[in-house]
Design a protein around this motif. Structure first.
Motif, short mmCIF file in Angstrom:
data_model
loop_
_atom_site.label_atom_id
_atom_site.label_comp_id
_atom_site.label_asym_id
_atom_site.label_seq_id
_atom_site.Cartn_x
_atom_site.Cartn_y
_atom_site.Cartn_z
N SER A 87 0.81 -1.22 0.00
CA SER A 87 0.00 0.00 0.00
C SER A 87 0.85 1.27 0.00
N GLY A 88 2.16 1.13 0.20
CA GLY A 88 3.03 2.30 0.27
C GLY A 88 3.15 2.89 1.65
N ALA A 89 2.56 2.25 2.66
CA ALA A 89 2.65 2.75 4.03
C ALA A 89 3.99 2.39 4.68
N ALA A 90 4.69 1.44 4.09
CA ALA A 90 6.01 1.03 4.57
C ALA A 90 6.84 0.61 3.36
N SER A 91 8.14 0.56 3.55
CA SER A 91 9.03 0.10 2.49
C SER A 91 9.94 -0.99 3.05
N LYS A 92 10.46 -1.81 2.16
CA LYS A 92 11.30 -2.93 2.56
C LYS A 92 12.54 -2.95 1.69
#
Length: 309
Positions: free
Chosen positions: A296-301
């Motif tokens: 969703s773009g709320a976090a990145s990895k």
């Protein structure tokens, strides 16, 4: 924050929009004193104290008022009390005993894996009564749903509502009692009905910008409520992701292993899993929610690192 030109706030009221880790702050100033409604998360305490000092310009802080006692709304209380020792702190009555005894489990800080420095309460915001904040009278209305003990504040003359997390421009806050197995969606609906009866022209939400399309916001909130009532596990999954996102906002970055360890050690996640998703093993369930945040773009990895976006 600049209030949209089409909206009018009462004289002396300033809204500081602060993002999603800290709730919005409402400053009420008069010629002689200042009051503040909600104080943000504890990690922003230095900023909270500085913002109040800048607004006060030497005037005493007369009152701190909390719409409810979630950590992102009262985390700056202790720092403000230390900086302004003569200020009075007013809280909703439902958790007054838990504050006096300082019970971080009852106050939900431990179960959600959050923190709030201990603060004192000097009085309560009694629903059905009014409170004077720096010369302005606000009606106190019970607003259960997102939090069973929450209140909203209404300035009748200007028809301005401080709605906290009972109503946002696009929804409302997580309904925590539902996660705990208690029926509370009906309380959300009743609170939305109460807000509609007040007929506010300007709403100051707990998060997000000040808005005036109250009918539109109520319609969107009721639509979301209907969806959650029809599919309560959708709400439960959303709530778990909200708590994960909140922690990432605090940490900004964490190793995947460390973040998963925090989730597994935080009682709310185990409770939500066992109540709503016991058919899925815990680790795959957690992995799926974290992957949802990334998609969703709320976090990145990147590699084994997770970061807030």
């Amino acid at each position: 924050m600049t209030t949209p030109l089409s909206l009018t706030l009462p004289a002396g009221v300033t809204v500081l929009e602060r993002g999603w880790l800290s709730s919005n702050m409402v400053l009420v100033t008069s010629g002689e004193e200042i009051a503040v409604v909600d104080t943000g998360y504890w990690t922003h305490s230095d900023q909270t104290v500085a913002l109040v000092a800048q607004a006060a310009q030497g005037r005493p802080l007369a009152a701190i008022a909390n719409t409810h006692l979630h950590s992102d709304h009262c985390g700056g209380n202790a720092a403000l009390q230390a900086a302004h020792r003569r200020s009075r702190t007013l809280i909703p009555p439902g958790q007054a005993q838990a504050v006096h005894q300082w019970d971080p489990a009852e106050l939900t800080y431990e179960p959600t894996g959050q923190h709030c420095p201990r603060f004192r309460a000097d009085g309560v915001l009694q629903p059905g009564a009014s409170v004077n904040l720096a010369g302005l009278d606000w009606q106190v209305h019970a607003a259960p749903g997102h939090d069973a003990h929450s209140v909203v504040l209404f300035h009748a003359e200007s028809r301005t509502l401080i709605s906290a997390d009972a109503l946002w421009e696009n929804g409302f806050g997580v309904v925590f009692q539902e996660l705990e197995g208690e029926r509370a969606f009906e309380a959300v609906g009743a609170t939305l009905d109460m807000i509609e009866r007040l007929r506010p022209s300007t709403v100051i939400p707990g998060h997000g910008k000040v808005f005036g399309d109250v009918d539109g916001a109520l319609s969107r909130a009721r639509s979301r409520l209907d969806a959650y009532q029809a599919c309560p596990d959708r709400h439960a999954a959303h709530a778990a992701k909200v708590l994960m996102k909140f922690k990432l906002l605090e940490l900004q970055q964490s190793s995947r292993a460390s973040f998963f360890h925090w989730i597994e050690a935080t009682p709310y996640f185990r409770m939500v899993h066992d109540r709503w998703f016991a058919h899925v093993e815990l680790q795959p369930w957690i992995s799926g929610l974290v992957d949802d945040l990334v998609r969703s773009g709320a976090a990145s990895k990147q590699g084994d690192q997770l970061a807030n976006c």
